[in-house]
Design a protein around this motif. Structure first.
Motif, PDB file in Angstrom:
ATOM      1  N   ARG A 168       1.013  -1.133   0.117  1.00  0.00           N
ATOM      2  CA  ARG A 168      -0.118  -0.036   0.069  1.00  0.00           C
ATOM      3  C   ARG A 168       0.739   1.306   0.043  1.00  0.00           C
ATOM      4  N   PHE A 169       0.372   2.170  -0.892  1.00  0.00           N
ATOM      5  CA  PHE A 169       1.155   3.685  -0.501  1.00  0.00           C
ATOM      6  C   PHE A 169       1.274   4.216   0.693  1.00  0.00           C
ATOM      7  N   CYS A 170       2.450   4.113   1.335  1.00  0.00           N
ATOM      8  CA  CYS A 170       2.454   4.724   2.713  1.00  0.00           C
ATOM      9  C   CYS A 170       4.004   5.233   3.004  1.00  0.00           C
ATOM     10  N   PRO A 171       4.303   6.218   2.165  1.00  0.00           N
ATOM     11  CA  PRO A 171       5.856   6.522   2.149  1.00  0.00           C
ATOM     12  C   PRO A 171       6.275   6.640   3.849  1.00  0.00           C
ATOM     13  N   ALA A 172       7.378   6.076   3.634  1.00  0.00           N
ATOM     14  CA  ALA A 172       8.322   6.492   5.066  1.00  0.00           C
ATOM     15  C   ALA A 172       9.611   7.385   4.781  1.00  0.00           C
ATOM     16  N   LEU A 173       9.694   8.552   5.585  1.00  0.00           N
ATOM     17  CA  LEU A 173      10.410   9.454   5.491  1.00  0.00           C
ATOM     18  C   LEU A 173      11.571   9.519   6.486  1.00  0.00           C
ATOM     19  N   GLU A 174      12.678   9.753   6.409  1.00  0.00           N
ATOM     20  CA  GLU A 174      13.792   9.908   7.422  1.00  0.00           C
ATOM     21  C   GLU A 174      13.097  10.987   8.233  1.00  0.00           C
ATOM     22  N   ASP A 175      13.472  11.038   9.777  1.00  0.00           N
ATOM     23  CA  ASP A 175      13.014  12.143  10.632  1.00  0.00           C
ATOM     24  C   ASP A 175      13.699  13.440  10.484  1.00  0.00           C
ATOM     25  N   THR A 176      14.982  13.441   9.878  1.00  0.00           N
ATOM     26  CA  THR A 176      15.609  14.599   9.507  1.00  0.00           C
ATOM     27  C   THR A 176      15.184  15.093   8.129  1.00  0.00           C
ATOM     28  N   CYS A 177      15.310  16.709   8.011  1.00  0.00           N
ATOM     29  CA  CYS A 177      15.193  17.255   6.720  1.00  0.00           C
ATOM     30  C   CYS A 177      16.853  17.405   6.379  1.00  0.00           C
ATOM     31  N   SER A 178      17.205  16.872   5.132  1.00  0.00           N
ATOM     32  CA  SER A 178      18.677  17.167   4.871  1.00  0.00           C
ATOM     33  C   SER A 178      18.658  17.547   3.432  1.00  0.00           C
ATOM     34  N   HIS A 179      17.612  18.194   2.902  1.00  0.00           N
ATOM     35  CA  HIS A 179      17.616  18.905   1.502  1.00  0.00           C
ATOM     36  C   HIS A 179      16.643  19.934   1.405  1.00  0.00           C
ATOM     37  N   SER A 180      16.974  20.990   1.195  1.00  0.00           N
ATOM     38  CA  SER A 180      15.803  22.314   1.135  1.00  0.00           C
ATOM     39  C   SER A 180      16.145  23.373  -0.061  1.00  0.00           C
ATOM     40  N   PRO A 181      15.540  22.702  -1.320  1.00  0.00           N
ATOM     41  CA  PRO A 181      15.785  23.562  -2.490  1.00  0.00           C
ATOM     42  C   PRO A 181      14.553  24.789  -2.312  1.00  0.00           C
ATOM     43  N   SER A 182      14.844  25.764  -3.161  1.00  0.00           N
ATOM     44  CA  SER A 182      14.230  26.917  -3.015  1.00  0.00           C
ATOM     45  C   SER A 182      13.858  27.247  -4.645  1.00  0.00           C
ATOM     46  N   ALA A 183      12.807  27.982  -4.828  1.00  0.00           N
ATOM     47  CA  ALA A 183      12.442  28.350  -6.199  1.00  0.00           C
ATOM     48  C   ALA A 183      11.228  29.537  -6.079  1.00  0.00           C
ATOM     49  N   GLU A 184      11.054  30.081  -7.134  1.00  0.00           N
ATOM     50  CA  GLU A 184       9.870  31.226  -7.067  1.00  0.00           C
ATOM     51  C   GLU A 184       8.753  30.724  -7.018  1.00  0.00           C
ATOM     52  N   THR A 185       8.551  29.371  -7.784  1.00  0.00           N
ATOM     53  CA  THR A 185       7.155  28.737  -7.893  1.00  0.00           C
ATOM     54  C   THR A 185       7.274  27.256  -7.268  1.00  0.00           C
ATOM     55  N   ILE A 186       6.068  26.860  -6.792  1.00  0.00           N
ATOM     56  CA  ILE A 186       5.988  25.488  -6.444  1.00  0.00           C
ATOM     57  C   ILE A 186       4.747  24.825  -7.013  1.00  0.00           C
ATOM     58  N   ILE A 187       4.954  23.820  -7.486  1.00  0.00           N
ATOM     59  CA  ILE A 187       3.789  23.155  -8.276  1.00  0.00           C
ATOM     60  C   ILE A 187       3.376  21.783  -7.518  1.00  0.00           C
ATOM     61  N   ILE A 188       2.517  21.506  -6.898  1.00  0.00           N
ATOM     62  CA  ILE A 188       2.193  20.202  -6.196  1.00  0.00           C
ATOM     63  C   ILE A 188       1.191  19.432  -7.216  1.00  0.00           C
ATOM     64  N   ALA A 189       1.728  18.196  -7.784  1.00  0.00           N
ATOM     65  CA  ALA A 189       0.752  17.464  -8.612  1.00  0.00           C
ATOM     66  C   ALA A 189       1.332  15.927  -8.124  1.00  0.00           C
ATOM     67  N   ILE A 190       0.322  15.700  -7.113  1.00  0.00           N
ATOM     68  CA  ILE A 190       0.520  14.196  -6.391  1.00  0.00           C
ATOM     69  C   ILE A 190      -0.711  13.318  -6.612  1.00  0.00           C
ATOM     70  N   GLY A 191      -1.723  13.884  -7.404  1.00  0.00           N
ATOM     71  CA  GLY A 191      -2.541  13.066  -7.871  1.00  0.00           C
ATOM     72  C   GLY A 191      -4.037  13.507  -7.468  1.00  0.00           C
ATOM     73  N   GLN A 192      -5.095  12.771  -7.597  1.00  0.00           N
ATOM     74  CA  GLN A 192      -6.626  13.097  -7.503  1.00  0.00           C
ATOM     75  C   GLN A 192      -7.202  12.200  -6.643  1.00  0.00           C
ATOM     76  N   LYS A 193      -8.343  12.555  -5.689  1.00  0.00           N
ATOM     77  CA  LYS A 193      -9.181  11.678  -5.120  1.00  0.00           C
ATOM     78  C   LYS A 193     -10.462  11.455  -5.778  1.00  0.00           C
ATOM     79  N   SER A 194     -11.179  10.397  -5.541  1.00  0.00           N
ATOM     80  CA  SER A 194     -12.421  10.276  -6.089  1.00  0.00           C
ATOM     81  C   SER A 194     -13.327  11.018  -5.320  1.00  0.00           C
ATOM     82  N   GLU A 195     -14.450  11.688  -5.895  1.00  0.00           N
ATOM     83  CA  GLU A 195     -15.579  12.429  -5.321  1.00  0.00           C
ATOM     84  C   GLU A 195     -16.698  11.529  -5.479  1.00  0.00           C
ATOM     85  N   TRP A 196     -17.387  10.824  -4.611  1.00  0.00           N
ATOM     86  CA  TRP A 196     -18.389  10.138  -5.226  1.00  0.00           C
ATOM     87  C   TRP A 196     -19.537  10.975  -4.813  1.00  0.00           C
TER      88      TRP A 196
END
Length: 196
Positions: A168-196
């Motif tokens: 099952r989709f269940c991401p496990a991340l390290e506890d610490t943040c070790s990378h912090s990129p920057s940008a003018e714009t951020i786009i979130i595109a992680i999928g859609q949810k069903s809306e019955w």
């Protein structure tokens, strides 16, 4: 144009389209089930999924499908010189390529998966790489902040696994943040949810 071709092909195969009728209003599921041998509901992906992290409502953060819709309608959003796309599917890759076409000089795509396991079509990923999109794989976002010069920074943690032991989709991340990129714009595109 592609949609019109597909519809035309289906019509030649004797598929009949009835448009302008809403399920639950002009159409009743129980009646349809009585009249037909099979009933397939293909209602689309529904609204975009959110990351559920602090900062995702900051100015300069877009949803991938919203950005693509605006561009298709001729309302090109101001994205600036640098863009960071979060997601590994086709919408994320399309958004990254679209930002290049809108004039962004630097586009990075951050995803949980390893590059060769991204859910996007391999040909699309290859095109993005050839066009200059930088893929930062195996990273998961923790929070988004606005820094002193107005750019957005995403704190990322290394992704240890994308799926649990049951697949099952269940991401496990390290506890610490070790990378912090920057940008003018951020786009979130992680999928859609069903809306019955």
């Amino acid at each position: 144009e592609e949609t019109a071709k597909a519809v035309g092909m289906l019509e030649r195969m004797k598929v009949v389209f009835h448009t302008g009728r809403a399920l639950g209003k002009e159409l009743d599921i129980e009646k349809l089930e009585r009249e037909w041998d099979a009933l397939l509901l293909a209602t689309g992906g529904g609204p975009a999924l959110h990351l559920g992290i602090p900062g995702e409502d900051l100015p300069g953060v877009f949803q991938g499908l919203d950005l693509l819709r605006q561009v298709r309608e001729g309302r090109n959003p101001k994205i600036g010189r640098s863009v960071l796309v979060i997601g590994g599917g086709n919408t994320a890759v399309d958004a990254a390529l679209t930002c290049l076409k809108l004039g962004a000089g630097e586009v990075s795509l951050v995803c949980l998966e390893e590059k060769d396991k991204m859910p996007a079509f391999p040909a699309e990923v290859q095109e993005a790489l050839e066009e200059g999109v930088r893929i930062q794989d195996c990273w998961g976002p923790r929070c988004i902040t606005q820094n002193g010069n107005g750019d957005l920074t995403v704190d990322l943690s290394w992704c240890l696994s994308v799926f649990d032991e049951r697949g099952r989709f269940c991401p496990a991340l390290e506890d610490t943040c070790s990378h912090s990129p920057s940008a003018e714009t951020i786009i979130i595109a992680i999928g859609q949810k069903s809306e019955w």
